[in-house]
Design an enzyme around this catalytic site. Structure first.
Site, PDB file in Angstrom:
ATOM      1  N   CYS A  73       0.809  -1.216   0.000  1.00 42.78           N
ATOM      2  CA  CYS A  73       0.000   0.000   0.000  1.00 42.78           C
ATOM      3  C   CYS A  73       0.845   1.271   0.000  1.00 42.78           C
ATOM      4  O   CYS A  73       1.970   1.274   0.489  1.00 42.78           O
ATOM      5  CB  CYS A  73      -0.875   0.024   1.236  1.00 42.78           C
ATOM      6  SG  CYS A  73      -1.904  -1.422   1.397  1.00 42.78           S
ATOM      7  N   ARG A 125       5.344  -0.082  -6.196  1.00 42.12           N
ATOM      8  CA  ARG A 125       5.327  -0.872  -4.970  1.00 42.12           C
ATOM      9  C   ARG A 125       4.341  -2.032  -5.034  1.00 42.12           C
ATOM     10  O   ARG A 125       4.366  -2.905  -4.187  1.00 42.12           O
ATOM     11  CB  ARG A 125       4.965   0.029  -3.794  1.00 42.12           C
ATOM     12  CG  ARG A 125       5.931   1.174  -3.602  1.00 42.12           C
ATOM     13  CD  ARG A 125       5.428   2.127  -2.555  1.00 42.12           C
ATOM     14  NE  ARG A 125       5.365   1.479  -1.261  1.00 42.12           N
ATOM     15  CZ  ARG A 125       6.348   1.507  -0.375  1.00 42.12           C
ATOM     16  NH1 ARG A 125       7.441   2.161  -0.639  1.00 42.12           N
ATOM     17  NH2 ARG A 125       6.233   0.900   0.784  1.00 42.12           N
ATOM     18  N   TRP A 134      -2.969  -2.729  -1.526  1.00 44.56           N
ATOM     19  CA  TRP A 134      -2.535  -4.104  -1.835  1.00 44.56           C
ATOM     20  C   TRP A 134      -3.303  -4.965  -0.845  1.00 44.56           C
ATOM     21  O   TRP A 134      -3.033  -4.940   0.354  1.00 44.56           O
ATOM     22  CB  TRP A 134      -1.031  -4.211  -1.634  1.00 44.56           C
ATOM     23  CG  TRP A 134      -0.396  -5.468  -2.119  1.00 44.56           C
ATOM     24  CD1 TRP A 134       0.030  -5.745  -3.390  1.00 44.56           C
ATOM     25  CD2 TRP A 134      -0.063  -6.625  -1.340  1.00 44.56           C
ATOM     26  NE1 TRP A 134       0.594  -7.000  -3.446  1.00 44.56           N
ATOM     27  CE2 TRP A 134       0.553  -7.557  -2.202  1.00 44.56           C
ATOM     28  CE3 TRP A 134      -0.220  -6.972  -0.001  1.00 44.56           C
ATOM     29  CZ2 TRP A 134       1.006  -8.808  -1.777  1.00 44.56           C
ATOM     30  CZ3 TRP A 134       0.230  -8.219   0.433  1.00 44.56           C
ATOM     31  CH2 TRP A 134       0.833  -9.120  -0.454  1.00 44.56           C
ATOM     32  N   ASN A 186      -1.951   2.400   5.831  1.00 41.96           N
ATOM     33  CA  ASN A 186      -1.038   1.295   5.514  1.00 41.96           C
ATOM     34  C   ASN A 186      -0.806   0.522   6.803  1.00 41.96           C
ATOM     35  O   ASN A 186      -0.676   1.132   7.861  1.00 41.96           O
ATOM     36  CB  ASN A 186       0.321   1.817   5.047  1.00 41.96           C
ATOM     37  CG  ASN A 186       0.269   2.403   3.656  1.00 41.96           C
ATOM     38  OD1 ASN A 186      -0.768   2.378   3.006  1.00 41.96           O
ATOM     39  ND2 ASN A 186       1.395   2.935   3.207  1.00 41.96           N
ATOM     40  N   GLY A 187      -0.691  -0.789   6.685  1.00 38.83           N
ATOM     41  CA  GLY A 187      -0.437  -1.599   7.881  1.00 38.83           C
ATOM     42  C   GLY A 187      -1.596  -2.538   8.147  1.00 38.83           C
ATOM     43  O   GLY A 187      -2.487  -2.693   7.302  1.00 38.83           O
ATOM     44  N   GLU A 227      20.057 -16.562  -6.645  1.00 36.40           N
ATOM     45  CA  GLU A 227      19.530 -15.272  -7.086  1.00 36.40           C
ATOM     46  C   GLU A 227      19.075 -15.335  -8.548  1.00 36.40           C
ATOM     47  O   GLU A 227      18.029 -14.785  -8.911  1.00 36.40           O
ATOM     48  CB  GLU A 227      20.604 -14.183  -6.871  1.00 36.40           C
ATOM     49  CG  GLU A 227      20.247 -12.783  -7.335  1.00 36.40           C
ATOM     50  CD  GLU A 227      19.030 -12.166  -6.657  1.00 36.40           C
ATOM     51  OE1 GLU A 227      18.489 -12.747  -5.719  1.00 36.40           O
ATOM     52  OE2 GLU A 227      18.611 -11.081  -7.106  1.00 36.40           O
ATOM     53  N   LYS A 283      15.289 -14.565  -9.753  1.00 38.20           N
ATOM     54  CA  LYS A 283      14.970 -13.540 -10.768  1.00 38.20           C
ATOM     55  C   LYS A 283      14.071 -14.147 -11.837  1.00 38.20           C
ATOM     56  O   LYS A 283      13.095 -13.546 -12.249  1.00 38.20           O
ATOM     57  CB  LYS A 283      16.237 -12.988 -11.434  1.00 38.20           C
ATOM     58  CG  LYS A 283      17.100 -12.072 -10.620  1.00 38.20           C
ATOM     59  CD  LYS A 283      16.530 -10.709 -10.346  1.00 38.20           C
ATOM     60  CE  LYS A 283      15.708 -10.653  -9.114  1.00 38.20           C
ATOM     61  NZ  LYS A 283      16.297 -10.346  -7.851  1.00 38.20           N
ATOM     62  N   GLU A 326      10.419 -14.990 -10.453  1.00 39.54           N
ATOM     63  CA  GLU A 326       9.532 -13.908 -10.025  1.00 39.54           C
ATOM     64  C   GLU A 326       9.022 -13.051 -11.184  1.00 39.54           C
ATOM     65  O   GLU A 326       7.933 -12.516 -11.107  1.00 39.54           O
ATOM     66  CB  GLU A 326      10.174 -13.039  -8.946  1.00 39.54           C
ATOM     67  CG  GLU A 326      11.336 -12.207  -9.390  1.00 39.54           C
ATOM     68  CD  GLU A 326      11.934 -11.392  -8.249  1.00 39.54           C
ATOM     69  OE1 GLU A 326      11.215 -10.996  -7.336  1.00 39.54           O
ATOM     70  OE2 GLU A 326      13.149 -11.145  -8.309  1.00 39.54           O
ATOM     71  N   HIS A 355      22.376 -35.325  -5.479  1.00 35.99           N
ATOM     72  CA  HIS A 355      21.617 -35.855  -4.343  1.00 35.99           C
ATOM     73  C   HIS A 355      20.116 -35.677  -4.549  1.00 35.99           C
ATOM     74  O   HIS A 355      19.359 -35.692  -3.581  1.00 35.99           O
ATOM     75  CB  HIS A 355      22.076 -35.173  -3.049  1.00 35.99           C
ATOM     76  CG  HIS A 355      23.524 -35.406  -2.765  1.00 35.99           C
ATOM     77  ND1 HIS A 355      24.015 -36.626  -2.342  1.00 35.99           N
ATOM     78  CD2 HIS A 355      24.606 -34.602  -2.900  1.00 35.99           C
ATOM     79  CE1 HIS A 355      25.330 -36.548  -2.207  1.00 35.99           C
ATOM     80  NE2 HIS A 355      25.707 -35.323  -2.551  1.00 35.99           N
ATOM     81  N   LYS A 399       6.875  -4.347  -3.992  1.00 41.83           N
ATOM     82  CA  LYS A 399       8.279  -3.954  -3.891  1.00 41.83           C
ATOM     83  C   LYS A 399       8.779  -4.003  -2.462  1.00 41.83           C
ATOM     84  O   LYS A 399       9.892  -4.409  -2.192  1.00 41.83           O
ATOM     85  CB  LYS A 399       8.437  -2.539  -4.470  1.00 41.83           C
ATOM     86  CG  LYS A 399       9.862  -2.013  -4.463  1.00 41.83           C
ATOM     87  CD  LYS A 399      10.766  -2.849  -5.345  1.00 41.83           C
ATOM     88  CE  LYS A 399      12.225  -2.453  -5.253  1.00 41.83           C
ATOM     89  NZ  LYS A 399      13.099  -3.529  -5.767  1.00 41.83           N
TER      90      LYS A 399
HETATM   91  C1  F6R Z   1      13.466 -10.075  -5.239  1.00 44.84           C
HETATM   92  C2  F6R Z   1      13.134  -9.071  -4.259  1.00 44.84           C
HETATM   93  C3  F6R Z   1      12.716  -9.517  -2.897  1.00 44.84           C
HETATM   94  C4  F6R Z   1      13.347  -8.601  -1.842  1.00 44.84           C
HETATM   95  C5  F6R Z   1      12.806  -8.946  -0.452  1.00 44.84           C
HETATM   96  C6  F6R Z   1      13.485  -8.116   0.622  1.00 44.84           C
HETATM   97  O1  F6R Z   1      13.819  -9.494  -6.460  1.00 44.84           O
HETATM   98  O2  F6R Z   1      13.173  -7.904  -4.529  1.00 44.84           O
HETATM   99  O3  F6R Z   1      13.047 -10.845  -2.670  1.00 44.84           O
HETATM  100  O4  F6R Z   1      14.734  -8.756  -1.882  1.00 44.84           O
HETATM  101  O5  F6R Z   1      11.428  -8.724  -0.417  1.00 44.84           O
HETATM  102  O6  F6R Z   1      13.292  -6.758   0.402  1.00 44.84           O
HETATM  103  P1  F6R Z   1      14.213  -5.690   1.089  1.00 44.84           P
HETATM  104  O7  F6R Z   1      15.587  -5.851   0.555  1.00 44.84           O
HETATM  105  O8  F6R Z   1      13.611  -4.371   0.737  1.00 44.84           O
HETATM  106  O9  F6R Z   1      14.177  -5.967   2.566  1.00 44.84           O
END
Ligand code: F6R
Length: 608
Positions: free
Chosen positions: A2, A27, A74, A100-101, A481, A485, A488, A504, A603
């Site tokens: 949000c 976000r 959201w 928000n929250g 990672e 990527k 997601e 394994h 985000k």
């Molecule tokens: C993946 C991604 C998420 C964030 C995770 C932590 O591309 O962006 O996995 O890394 O939500 O977010 P932060 O770093 O903001 O604590």
């Protein structure tokens, strides 16, 4: 997640609110709305869906007035519908608020309010707040908001307007970030600095527990007893230009391509070539305290957790201090161990991730010193940590983290170098690292030249339904990672594994349709990874090798070979991850996915 924006001044609020909300789109959200105060009272406009639809609605049925609040939602409590979109109003329709929250005792409060005769129009937890304020006592609007919030359990960032007090926004913060934008004769409130940049670069970050009152004449920050509090005015480091796409089709690609600059920014002013160490002013860890560190615990989520795994390798190598890396969400619910000499490192791009923040608080409560490795200046984690390292990578808009990851790695390298030199790392070794770190931004630039080859690779493998990513040592987290990527943003199932673990279990997945991406730069485990490639090749798998220049020809084993510039093994993840970011990006584009707004993702994950 949000987003909140509010405006009070002399201009029409609605277009400013919509522009601010647009800056928060990245976000993640599913509905949006605004409420504006004018001579006719509170007028709201809401939509399920995108902000462009809200803009269209406002064009068809405008709302006029110079004081208003807006929100991107959201969904947590209740479906993502127009009805559940914020702002929410009380029974009389004279108080409107955005939130928000999460209100944890919403059910209880709602039952109590319904028994007292209040009528609820939505399924949200937020609506309880509007009814609580409706009934609350107080001589002023802010006193009523304070009184209304008294029985509330949970977290909130809140902006409220009332027909009874036109030209005033009251905001409250507990566990959900809020800041005030200080303009000339106008004031804004927002959950993210990007939303106020259109009007001002001066901001006041609110603390947990703060109440603030905004009018066209100024703002006041109060505590819960309505006593005025002093809060500093900070400057936002970036400008609107930084938030624009420029000639890029997506923010993710822009941010991948920005990495020479973001890595340079993380290093700027921090390398001491003669002393062979790093200068980290905000760390708050003088030599005597470095000497007392006996163990390091790294906390993070998602990509930040992957950076932590690389950090473990680097820190143990350069400092000899044992390091454990914890999912913040798991750590916070384990029995806290009060081990003397523990230093906790919380890694977070946003600085607002709820799990990381709560884990940081748990570590502090267990007596640990906590440092934050954070990108967003003024964020809660940055403010609650005892010291830290800002990434200075600039705003990351793409939901998939890219430039923050490489900057996190660089910050961890700087931290390990500083701590290592305090703990006996030789001057010559320190100087070698500094020299190589100085070259890093250029090496990142050269790595980006692989893009056409990566695009071709994406065209070749874009139809795969599964992919395996394998690496060892400091590059095993890069495999994780790369897989994250891909899944997601392109919704292709991908797994990251330590290369030797493949036999394994995951080896059963290998067939001619499953690309296996090996992260294999020149390092002490290179020969071992090549053996793992043999095992895949022998089973008919499609091998993609990310290796480094000078490693020779792997074409006998690999269907595709991409070579990043050679560097020290500890620095190699900063380079090897880049082709994997590009690969995920191009596969997602080829599959027609919304790269910057992948489904279901937000985000900054500010709920548990
Ligand atoms: C993946 C991604 C998420 C964030 C995770 C932590 O591309 O962006 O996995 O890394 O939500 O977010 P932060 O770093 O903001 O604590």
């Amino acid at each position: 997640m949000c987003g909140i924006v509010g405006y009070v001044g002399s201009r029409e609020a609605a277009p400013i609110l919509v522009e601010g909300l647009t800056r928060l789109e990245y976000r993640g959200y599913d509905s949006a709305g605004v409420a504006v105060l004018n001579g006719r009272g509170v007028e709201t406009r809401k939509v399920a869906g995108r902000i462009t639809a809200l803009g269209e609605l406002l064009t068809r049925t405008p709302v006029h007035g110079a004081c208003g609040i807006g929100h991107t939602r959201w969904a947590t409590h209740g479906a993502p519908s127009e009805r559940n979109a914020h702002p929410h109003v009380d029974c009389t329709g004279t108080v409107a608020l955005v939130h928000n929250g999460i209100i944890e005792n919403a059910e209880l409060l709602r039952a109590r309010l319904e028994r007292a005769g209040h009528r609820f129009a939505t399924e949200t937890d937020t609506e309880t707040l509007a009814h609580l304020i409706e009934d609350a006592p107080g001589a002023t609007f802010e006193e009523r908001v304070i009184a209304g919030l008294a029985p509330v359990e949970g977290t909130y960032g809140l902006a409220v307007i009332s027909e009874a007090d036109p030209g005033k926004i009251v905001v409250a913060r507990r566990g959900s970030p809020l800041l005030i934008g200080v303009g000339a004769g106008e004031y804004l409130v927002a959950s993210d600095a990007n939303a106020v940049l259109q009007r001002t670069r001066s901001v006041v970050y609110l603390n947990d527990g703060d109440i603030a009152v905004l009018t066209p004449l100024g703002y006041r920050v109060l505590d819960r007893a309505a006593r005025v509090q002093d809060r500093a005015v900070d400057d936002i480091e970036w400008d609107l230009e930084t938030l624009a796409l420029g000639h890029y089709p997506h923010f993710m690609l822009k941010e991948i391509c920005e990495q020479p600059d973001s890595v340079r920014a993380t290093l700027r002013g921090r390398l001491l070539p003669d002393e062979g160490t790093a200068r980290l002013d905000g760390l708050n860890l003088p030599p005597a305290r470095c000497a007392r560190v006996q163990r390091i615990v790294i906390l993070g989520c998602g990509t930040s957790w992957h950076a932590g795994l690389v950090g473990r390798h680097v820190l143990e190598d350069l400092t000899g201090i044992p390091v454990s890396v914890e999912y913040a969400s798991e750590y916070r619910y384990r029995k806290p161990l009060r081990l003397p000499g523990t230093l906790t490192v919380a890694i977070s791009q946003s600085g607002e991730t709820a799990d990381t923040l709560e884990a940081l608080r748990a570590a502090k409560a267990a007596g640990s010193t906590v440092i934050g490795i954070v990108n967003v200046v003024g964020s809660t984690i940055a403010r609650e940590a005892d010291g830290g390292i800002y990434l200075h990578a600039g705003p990351e808009i793409g939901v998939a983290s890219t430039k923050a990851f490489t900057s996190q790695l660089v910050a961890l390298l700087l931290f390990a170098l500083y701590l290592g030199r305090q703990r006996g790392l030789a001057l010559a070794a320190g100087r070698t690292l500094v020299r190589e770190l100085e070259r890093l931004p250029d090496l990142v630039g050269r790595t980006l030249e692989l893009e056409p080859a990566v695009r071709a690779l994406a065209e070749r493998h874009g139809d795969a339904r599964n992919a395996l990513y394998l690496g060892r040592g400091v590059n095993f987290p890069v495999a994780l990672e790369g897989a994250l990527k891909l899944k997601e943003i392109s919704y292709v199932h991908a797994e990251g594994y330590p290369a030797a673990e493949m036999k394994h279990g995951p080896i059963a997945l290998i067939d001619e349709n499953t690309p296996v991406v090996f992260v294999a730069p020149k390092d002490p485990v290179y020969a071992k990874v090549v053996s793992n490639m043999q095992e895949v090749k022998a089973r008919g798998g499609r091998v993609v090798a990310i290796t480094s220049e000078g490693n020779g020809d792997l074409r006998r084993l690999a269907d595709h070979q991409l070579s990043v510039p050679a560097t020290l093994p500890l620095l190699s993840p900063v380079l090897t991850v880049i082709p994997l970011q590009l690969l995920a990006y191009h596969i997602a584009v080829l599959r027609g996915c919304d790269v910057d707004r992948p489904r279901n993702l937000a985000k900054s994950v500010t709920v548990e």
